[in-house]
Design a protein around this motif. Structure first.
Motif, short mmCIF file in Angstrom:
data_model
loop_
_atom_site.label_atom_id
_atom_site.label_comp_id
_atom_site.label_asym_id
_atom_site.label_seq_id
_atom_site.Cartn_x
_atom_site.Cartn_y
_atom_site.Cartn_z
N VAL A 251 10.03 7.67 -1.61
CA VAL A 251 10.04 6.22 -1.81
C VAL A 251 11.45 5.74 -2.14
N SER B 24 7.62 0.77 -2.16
CA SER B 24 6.56 1.40 -2.94
C SER B 24 5.67 2.23 -2.03
N ASN B 25 4.70 2.87 -2.64
CA ASN B 25 3.64 3.53 -1.87
C ASN B 25 2.28 2.98 -2.30
N ASN C 249 1.32 -0.57 -1.58
CA ASN C 249 1.10 -1.90 -1.01
C ASN C 249 0.99 -1.86 0.52
N PRO D 285 -2.05 1.00 -0.86
CA PRO D 285 -2.01 2.39 -1.29
C PRO D 285 -2.66 3.32 -0.26
N ASP E 166 1.61 6.78 -7.84
CA ASP E 166 2.19 5.47 -7.53
C ASP E 166 3.68 5.45 -7.86
N GLU F 222 7.17 2.84 -7.42
CA GLU F 222 7.72 1.53 -7.07
C GLU F 222 9.21 1.53 -7.41
N ARG G 10 5.04 -8.03 -5.46
CA ARG G 10 4.09 -7.72 -4.39
C ARG G 10 3.41 -8.98 -3.86
N LYS H 20 10.01 -6.30 1.44
CA LYS H 20 9.26 -5.16 0.90
C LYS H 20 9.03 -4.11 1.99
N HIS H 21 8.91 -2.89 1.53
CA HIS H 21 8.60 -1.77 2.43
C HIS H 21 7.61 -0.86 1.75
N ASN H 22 6.62 -0.38 2.48
CA ASN H 22 5.63 0.54 1.93
C ASN H 22 5.72 1.90 2.62
N GLU I 119 3.66 5.29 3.39
CA GLU I 119 2.27 5.74 3.46
C GLU I 119 2.20 7.25 3.65
#
Length: 142
Positions: free
Chosen positions: A13, A26-27, A29, A31, A38, A40, A68, A75-77, A79
């Motif tokens: 992350v 994060s991981n 948004n 999940p 988690d 962030e 969020r 933002k970047h998630n 997965e």
């Protein structure tokens, strides 16, 4: 309350945050990792903006929920390959402690194991994870 956090997930992350030039990575948004893994990451400018603009008690208590839910931030998630978001690998309730204790007992005497190894343990030993299945994840991921 997250004794099973995986340093490789944290590194992934952080690297995503650095590589994508976003305000927040994060991981969670949405999940896909188990709750308890988690991560962030946010930059100082995002934290400063949030400090100046967050007003609601919820935004002040759960500081990243402001980011969020806002359209102001890039933002970047990150997965995982498989959706394990319905797992609770955190310790918020006594039942969570039972699950985490079962996991550590399974891997004993090793204390360094990856989240993928825990997922494999789940696939082969589902009863070890059953104590907290009835608990909700919704309120814990704010």
């Amino acid at each position: 309350d997250c004794p099973l956090i995986d340093p490789m997930v944290v590194d992934r992350v952080i690297q995503s945050f650095l590589d994508t030039d976003v305000d927040y990575a994060s991981n969670v948004n949405p999940p896909t990792y188990p709750h308890g893994l988690d991560v962030e990451v946010l930059g100082y400018s995002a934290l400063e903006y949030m400090w100046k603009n967050a007003k609601l008690p919820r935004e002040l208590e759960h500081v990243t929920s402001f980011i969020r839910e806002s359209e102001h931030f890039n933002k970047h998630n990150v997965e995982s390959g498989i959706n394990y978001s319905w797992h609770r690998w955190t310790v918020d309730e006594p039942e969570d402690f039972i699950v985490v204790n079962n996991i550590y007992s399974h891997f004993s005497p090793r204390i360094n194991f990856s989240w993928e190894e825990i997922a494999g343990c789940y696939e082969n030993n589902k009863p070890l994870f059953s104590s907290n299945e009835h608990l909700s994840l919704k309120s814990k991921r704010e």
